[in-house]
Design a protein around this motif. Structure first.
Motif, PDB file in Angstrom:
ATOM      1  N   THR A   1      21.335  96.528  50.115  1.00 43.21           N
ATOM      2  CA  THR A   1      22.392  97.429  50.592  1.00 43.21           C
ATOM      3  C   THR A   1      23.764  96.788  50.471  1.00 43.21           C
ATOM      4  N   PRO A   2      24.795  97.618  50.367  1.00 45.59           N
ATOM      5  CA  PRO A   2      26.157  97.099  50.461  1.00 45.59           C
ATOM      6  C   PRO A   2      26.547  96.932  51.931  1.00 45.59           C
ATOM      7  N   ASP A   3      27.602  96.207  52.195  1.00 45.83           N
ATOM      8  CA  ASP A   3      28.073  95.988  53.563  1.00 45.83           C
ATOM      9  C   ASP A   3      29.075  97.082  53.911  1.00 45.83           C
ATOM     10  N   LYS A   4      28.826  97.773  55.033  1.00 44.39           N
ATOM     11  CA  LYS A   4      29.710  98.890  55.392  1.00 44.39           C
ATOM     12  C   LYS A   4      31.139  98.419  55.660  1.00 44.39           C
ATOM     13  N   LYS A   5      31.302  97.191  56.163  1.00 42.84           N
ATOM     14  CA  LYS A   5      32.651  96.677  56.400  1.00 42.84           C
ATOM     15  C   LYS A   5      33.398  96.544  55.075  1.00 42.84           C
TER      16      LYS A   5
ATOM     17  N   THR B   1       5.412 106.357  45.277  1.00 44.07           N
ATOM     18  CA  THR B   1       5.368 107.822  45.111  1.00 44.07           C
ATOM     19  C   THR B   1       6.353 108.542  46.028  1.00 44.07           C
ATOM     20  N   LEU B   2       7.074 107.820  46.873  1.00 43.14           N
ATOM     21  CA  LEU B   2       7.926 108.446  47.894  1.00 43.14           C
ATOM     22  C   LEU B   2       9.338 108.747  47.402  1.00 43.14           C
ATOM     23  N   ASN B   3       9.621 108.445  46.143  1.00 49.55           N
ATOM     24  CA  ASN B   3      10.960 108.698  45.587  1.00 49.55           C
ATOM     25  C   ASN B   3      12.036 107.935  46.354  1.00 49.55           C
ATOM     26  N   VAL B   4      11.732 106.691  46.710  1.00 44.98           N
ATOM     27  CA  VAL B   4      12.731 105.853  47.372  1.00 44.98           C
ATOM     28  C   VAL B   4      13.523 105.102  46.305  1.00 44.98           C
ATOM     29  N   ASP B   5      14.653 104.528  46.708  1.00 46.56           N
ATOM     30  CA  ASP B   5      15.497 103.802  45.757  1.00 46.56           C
ATOM     31  C   ASP B   5      15.059 102.356  45.600  1.00 46.56           C
ATOM     32  N   THR B   6      14.544 101.763  46.678  1.00 47.42           N
ATOM     33  CA  THR B   6      14.170 100.350  46.663  1.00 47.42           C
ATOM     34  C   THR B   6      12.967 100.128  47.575  1.00 47.42           C
ATOM     35  N   ILE B   7      12.103  99.192  47.167  1.00 45.80           N
ATOM     36  CA  ILE B   7      10.980  98.765  48.018  1.00 45.80           C
ATOM     37  C   ILE B   7      11.199  97.311  48.390  1.00 45.80           C
ATOM     38  N   ILE B   8      11.143  97.029  49.691  1.00 46.47           N
ATOM     39  CA  ILE B   8      11.199  95.649  50.183  1.00 46.47           C
ATOM     40  C   ILE B   8       9.802  95.289  50.680  1.00 46.47           C
ATOM     41  N   ILE B   9       9.223  94.230  50.124  1.00 49.45           N
ATOM     42  CA  ILE B   9       7.913  93.763  50.572  1.00 49.45           C
ATOM     43  C   ILE B   9       8.049  92.319  51.010  1.00 49.45           C
ATOM     44  N   GLY B  10       7.535  92.002  52.198  1.00 47.38           N
ATOM     45  CA  GLY B  10       7.694  90.628  52.663  1.00 47.38           C
ATOM     46  C   GLY B  10       6.982  90.359  53.972  1.00 47.38           C
ATOM     47  N   ARG B  11       7.162  89.129  54.415  1.00 48.71           N
ATOM     48  CA  ARG B  11       6.594  88.677  55.676  1.00 48.71           C
ATOM     49  C   ARG B  11       7.280  87.377  56.047  1.00 48.71           C
TER      50      ARG B  11
ATOM     51  N   HIS C   1      11.709  92.860  31.866  1.00 51.79           N
ATOM     52  CA  HIS C   1      11.026  93.899  32.641  1.00 51.79           C
ATOM     53  C   HIS C   1      11.682  94.147  34.003  1.00 51.79           C
ATOM     54  N   LYS C   2      12.675  93.347  34.342  1.00 50.47           N
ATOM     55  CA  LYS C   2      13.295  93.471  35.666  1.00 50.47           C
ATOM     56  C   LYS C   2      14.153  94.736  35.736  1.00 50.47           C
ATOM     57  N   LYS C   3      14.051  95.461  36.851  1.00 45.75           N
ATOM     58  CA  LYS C   3      14.845  96.673  37.077  1.00 45.75           C
ATOM     59  C   LYS C   3      16.033  96.347  37.982  1.00 45.75           C
ATOM     60  N   THR C   4      17.088  97.119  37.819  1.00 48.67           N
ATOM     61  CA  THR C   4      18.305  96.908  38.597  1.00 48.67           C
ATOM     62  C   THR C   4      18.170  97.544  39.982  1.00 48.67           C
ATOM     63  N   ILE C   5      18.597  96.821  41.007  1.00 45.03           N
ATOM     64  CA  ILE C   5      18.570  97.347  42.369  1.00 45.03           C
ATOM     65  C   ILE C   5      19.728  98.329  42.532  1.00 45.03           C
ATOM     66  N   PRO C   6      19.466  99.581  42.967  1.00 46.17           N
ATOM     67  CA  PRO C   6      20.550 100.555  43.157  1.00 46.17           C
ATOM     68  C   PRO C   6      21.606 100.032  44.125  1.00 46.17           C
ATOM     69  N   LYS C   7      22.867 100.294  43.799  1.00 48.00           N
ATOM     70  CA  LYS C   7      23.961  99.761  44.616  1.00 48.00           C
ATOM     71  C   LYS C   7      24.113 100.516  45.929  1.00 48.00           C
ATOM     72  N   TYR C   8      23.894 101.834  45.891  1.00 44.81           N
ATOM     73  CA  TYR C   8      24.056 102.653  47.096  1.00 44.81           C
ATOM     74  C   TYR C   8      22.775 103.449  47.342  1.00 44.81           C
TER      75      TYR C   8
ATOM     76  N   VAL D   1      11.617  96.529  43.139  1.00 45.36           N
ATOM     77  CA  VAL D   1      10.963  95.829  44.259  1.00 45.36           C
ATOM     78  C   VAL D   1      11.713  94.530  44.544  1.00 45.36           C
ATOM     79  N   ILE D   2      11.997  94.311  45.841  1.00 45.41           N
ATOM     80  CA  ILE D   2      12.566  93.047  46.316  1.00 45.41           C
ATOM     81  C   ILE D   2      11.474  92.316  47.079  1.00 45.41           C
ATOM     82  N   SER D   3      11.174  91.080  46.672  1.00 44.02           N
ATOM     83  CA  SER D   3      10.149  90.276  47.338  1.00 44.02           C
ATOM     84  C   SER D   3      10.818  89.314  48.312  1.00 44.02           C
ATOM     85  N   ALA D   4      10.342  89.330  49.569  1.00 44.32           N
ATOM     86  CA  ALA D   4      10.894  88.440  50.594  1.00 44.32           C
ATOM     87  C   ALA D   4       9.732  87.856  51.380  1.00 44.32           C
ATOM     88  N   VAL D   5       8.966  86.998  50.706  1.00 43.32           N
ATOM     89  CA  VAL D   5       7.755  86.433  51.308  1.00 43.32           C
ATOM     90  C   VAL D   5       8.043  85.015  51.791  1.00 43.32           C
TER      91      VAL D   5
END
Length: 448
Positions: free
Chosen positions: A260-264, A191-201, A128-135, A228-232
């Motif tokens: 995200t990719p690294d701009k460098k 519903t915001l048509n974003v590429d990735t959701i980060i949820i954490g604390r 059920h895991k979805k792939t995180i968009p590269k860009y 979704v990326i979980s960072a709890v």
């Protein structure tokens, strides 16, 4: 005269007082399990103690079977019990109806139970895991409006990939209202048509992080169409949200790095790609010029008619062959049609019918003759059989002067079947005679 009570009478009276006191029918007690034993009958015997006191307790099998954990020595527990007296020892004790772990121990137990339940239901399956968009172009960040977590995520995203738009959604991450708020903000972000959701604390105790262990929150993450990326919490903290999320990050900073990719690295990759493309284009142009030089010096290009004159001649030959083949085919089909017309000419067809009718008539005659011969043969055979049967008939025998003797409708075949005085019936060819046996003798007897 002074009346003395027996020990049993006094104990029964005290037990009666305990059992009738409404304040002792249901008491809530917290403490530590001590001297814990499980009897072969299934009943539990133990004591509950604190720093200063100890009280004996027991739990019947019926109530013990409903426990959702395995009690052990030293567990901190919360119990609901009835206070009474054990008459045999004359000591008071409690009879426990319900028991659960106290504090952190209870939360850890609840965590493991819920983890097992959701795992069996498939919420943590890798399929059920979805792939995180590269860009990514848009990233939604769900965390507290203030604090280290939001700063770490924002700073990392800005430094690594400033092209991504950051949509900050202030979310409660602790307290009684946090669960409902997390679910609401997750559904909104989806519903915001974003590429990735980060949820954490940031980090905290198990009580502080408990909202991310709630079953409803886990299901809300599972139902998100957006990765979704979980960072709890910190690296050592693990919640059920981490298991259900598409990717688990050890810290909020790592979550931003995963998203995200690294701009460098991108700039370096672009520079290398530019060098590669420049070399490739130069090589391609060089080879293209060489091919062009070869083509321009080719003799057929200097006299263009050489390129097509052979093809024109070949086309004319093929056209002639096609017409010849069509003529041959038409001729063959005409001949075939004439043959078919001759074969199915009306006169010939009529003659064929007459011939077949004659054959049919002959076959009928042959069939009739054959049937008559067979019937005649069967008739002769039947007459022979009837004649044989007639010769064997008792009636024919009687016509020759013989009779049939019966007694009680039974045919008599031997003198031994008869005795003097028996009634018999003598059947002859023209009737029957009733008679009585006066004497029975065998063939060797001399007539007196």
């Amino acid at each position: 005269m002074t009346t003395y009570l027996t020990v049993s009478a006094l104990t029964k009276y005290i037990k009666y007082k305990f059992d009738k006191d409404p304040h002792l029918q249901s008491v809530l007690i917290k403490g530590e399990l001590s001297n814990f034993k499980k009897h072969s009958s299934g009943h539990l015997y133990f004591a509950i103690k604190d720093e200063n006191s100890l009280i004996n307790a027991m739990m019947f099998k019926a109530q013990a079977s409903k426990l959702d954990f395995v009690p052990k020595e030293g567990d901190q527990v919360l119990v609901e019990a009835r206070v009474s007296v054990y008459e045999r020892r004359g000591s008071y004790q409690i009879y426990v109806n319900q028991m659960q772990l106290d504090g952190i121990g209870y939360l850890y137990q609840k965590f493991e139970q819920l983890k097992t339940k959701l795992s069996k239901e498939g919420y943590f399956d890798e399929s059920h895991k979805k792939t995180i968009p590269k860009y990514p172009s848009k990233i939604a960040i769900l965390t507290a409006q203030t604090g280290a977590a939001i700063r770490d995520i924002q700073n990392t995203l800005t430094s690594r990939y400033p092209l991504a738009e950051q949509i900050k959604i202030s979310t409660l991450v602790q307290g009684e209202a946090a669960k409902a708020d997390i679910i609401e903000k997750l559904r909104y972000a989806d519903t915001l048509n974003v590429d990735t959701i980060i949820i954490g604390r940031g980090g905290g105790s198990i009580e502080d992080l408990w909202n991310f262990n709630e079953e409803e929150v886990v299901k809300a993450i599972y139902q998100c169409e957006t990765p979704v990326i979980s960072a709890v919490g910190h690296e050592t903290d693990t919640t059920l949200s981490d298991y259900v999320a598409d990717v688990r990050a050890a810290t909020p900073t790592q979550a931003a790095m995963i998203a995200t990719p690294d701009k460098k690295e991108l700039l370096q990759m672009i520079a290398q790609s530019r060098i590669f493309m420049t070399r490739f284009i130069k090589q391609y142009l060089k080879h293209a010029r060489q091919y062009m030089t070869q083509y321009t010096s080719y003799y057929k290009l200097k006299q263009p008619t050489l390129l097509y004159e052979q093809h024109v001649q070949k086309r004319d030959e093929l056209d002639r062959m096609l017409h010849e083949a069509m003529k041959q085919r038409l001729l063959f089909e005409r001949q075939k049609l004439i043959m078919m017309q001759q074969r199915f000419h009306l006169k010939h067809f009529y003659q064929y019918i007459v011939t077949q009718q004659e054959k049919n008539s002959n076959l009928k005659k042959q069939l009739s003759k054959r049937m008559y011969a067979i019937l005649k043969q069967k008739e002769q055979h039947l007459i022979q059989k009837v004649e044989i049967l007639n010769n064997l008939s008792p009636t024919q025998t009687m016509l020759r002067g013989y009779s049939i003797v019966k007694r009680e409708n039974e045919v008599i075949t031997s003198r031994k079947q008869l005795s003097k005085g028996d009634d018999i019936e003598i059947m002859m060819k023209d009737g029957s005679i009733d008679a009585i046996i006066e004497k029975v003798r065998c063939q060797n007897d001399v007539k007196k």
